[in-house]
Design a protein around this motif. Sequence first.
Motif, mmCIF file in Angstrom:
data_model
loop_
_atom_site.group_PDB
_atom_site.id
_atom_site.type_symbol
_atom_site.label_atom_id
_atom_site.label_comp_id
_atom_site.label_asym_id
_atom_site.label_seq_id
_atom_site.Cartn_x
_atom_site.Cartn_y
_atom_site.Cartn_z
ATOM 1 N N SER A 108 91.343 60.309 23.442
ATOM 2 C CA SER A 108 90.135 59.867 24.149
ATOM 3 C C SER A 108 88.896 60.587 23.638
ATOM 4 N N ALA A 109 89.055 61.837 23.219
ATOM 5 C CA ALA A 109 87.915 62.583 22.679
ATOM 6 C C ALA A 109 87.330 61.888 21.460
ATOM 7 N N PRO B 195 91.984 54.528 21.606
ATOM 8 C CA PRO B 195 92.835 54.035 22.696
ATOM 9 C C PRO B 195 94.289 54.455 22.500
ATOM 10 N N SER B 196 94.957 54.729 23.613
ATOM 11 C CA SER B 196 96.350 55.166 23.597
ATOM 12 C C SER B 196 97.261 54.065 24.123
ATOM 13 N N LEU B 197 98.444 53.978 23.546
ATOM 14 C CA LEU B 197 99.497 53.091 24.023
ATOM 15 C C LEU B 197 100.662 53.965 24.466
ATOM 16 N N ARG C 71 93.147 49.694 30.258
ATOM 17 C CA ARG C 71 91.858 49.129 29.864
ATOM 18 C C ARG C 71 90.692 50.095 30.063
ATOM 19 N N VAL C 72 91.005 51.383 30.210
ATOM 20 C CA VAL C 72 89.976 52.428 30.251
ATOM 21 C C VAL C 72 90.083 53.270 28.986
ATOM 22 N N ALA D 283 84.890 47.931 22.726
ATOM 23 C CA ALA D 283 84.571 48.267 24.121
ATOM 24 C C ALA D 283 85.568 49.282 24.677
ATOM 25 N N LEU D 284 86.852 49.130 24.320
ATOM 26 C CA LEU D 284 87.875 50.064 24.798
ATOM 27 C C LEU D 284 87.650 51.446 24.211
ATOM 28 N N ARG D 285 87.213 51.508 22.978
ATOM 29 C CA ARG D 285 86.875 52.806 22.377
ATOM 30 C C ARG D 285 85.800 53.517 23.203
#
Length: 389
Positions: free
Chosen positions: A305-306, A310-312, A324-325, A355-357
């Motif tokens: 996130s830093a 995006p993480s899965l 979706r955050v 946008a997700l980034r």
Amino acid sequence: MTDRPLKIAYLCDITPLDTNLYSGGNARMYQALQRHGGEVTILSNSWHMAEPLRRLMHVLPEALNLRMRWRLHLLLGRLIARGVRRELAQGDFDVLFCAYSIQSMAGVGRLGAVVSAFTTDATPTTYKQSQVGQSFGSYLSASRYLDPWIARQEKRVLNDLDLILSPTHWLRDGIENTFAIADERVQIIPWGANIDPVATCEDINPLRSGAPVELLFVGRDWHSKGGPLALAVLAGLQTQDLPAHLTIIGCAPEGVEAGADIKIYPQLDKSKPDDMAIFEIAFKHAHFLINPSFESFGFAFCEASAYGLPSLAFRVGGVPVKDRVNGHALPLGSSADNFVAVISDYVANPVTHTALRKTARTEYETHLNWDAWGRAVMDQLRSRVADKR
């Protein structure tokens, strides 16, 4: 509420000056408390009168040492706690802050005018009774006979605390369900990324239709961190004629060879500038961190996130991934095809990935950093100190 620096006694079974153990979280907490208004003194991790037994534990093979040491500490808690109380009496402290090792608080009891605070991502009992703990089984099968006694010791420690700082709703719920502790002493304050602050997310690699999807896996244990599934997702993308690459950081999995579509960095030391540069490039170049693991927290997700990555992940334990955050947490049992479907949707519409980034980065700036943690924790400590004065 007092604005003066609080005198904090810091207690853990491992010194917070070691930046590697506890995945670096112990050191980051210590540093954050210092930055945000604490005069922090590290208490000895000696067992005091029982110190010869602690040293004997370190002679054992590592697997036995890790599993037996904390249990023996619990057993000897009242004896060891006499030394802890002596150290506290010498320092005129406002707060006793304990990180990770609940056994370090065994026998300490209630401390009168001194505020007692504790943080961890899981206690032994909440972990063992959870889906996360049950997925790994038990190294010492005979230890299950001690489980009821261990749970009683944990409950006694938790009941004596003034403040329980949980990084996740998962642990908060575990404490409530296991120990029937559900009051304002339990506060949820997320932990942060175990890297120095990332100022901006410039020079990232945008997701583009037709260009390779860059996947990133981070973990020392290939299997427990979900490596085989990450590899299956890579194959699944390629089967759908979506070019994809996978970068592996932290291990060299058996049977997986580096090649045109796989890069492997078996070990990176983030305290070394050259290694940190490789780490940073990998996070900026990736489009998704894929770590479908069973975890009580997971610092790699904060680090992703830093960088606005995006993480899965799986929706399990205390994994700090919000749908979706800052990524997607898929239900347990989700297959490689399910992960491929999520990625494919973003490939088809790259603007949604952009946008997700942005929201992932905002999640880091707002919650998943140690300064946010330090400010929130110091506010809680100051309030509790004021209540006791």
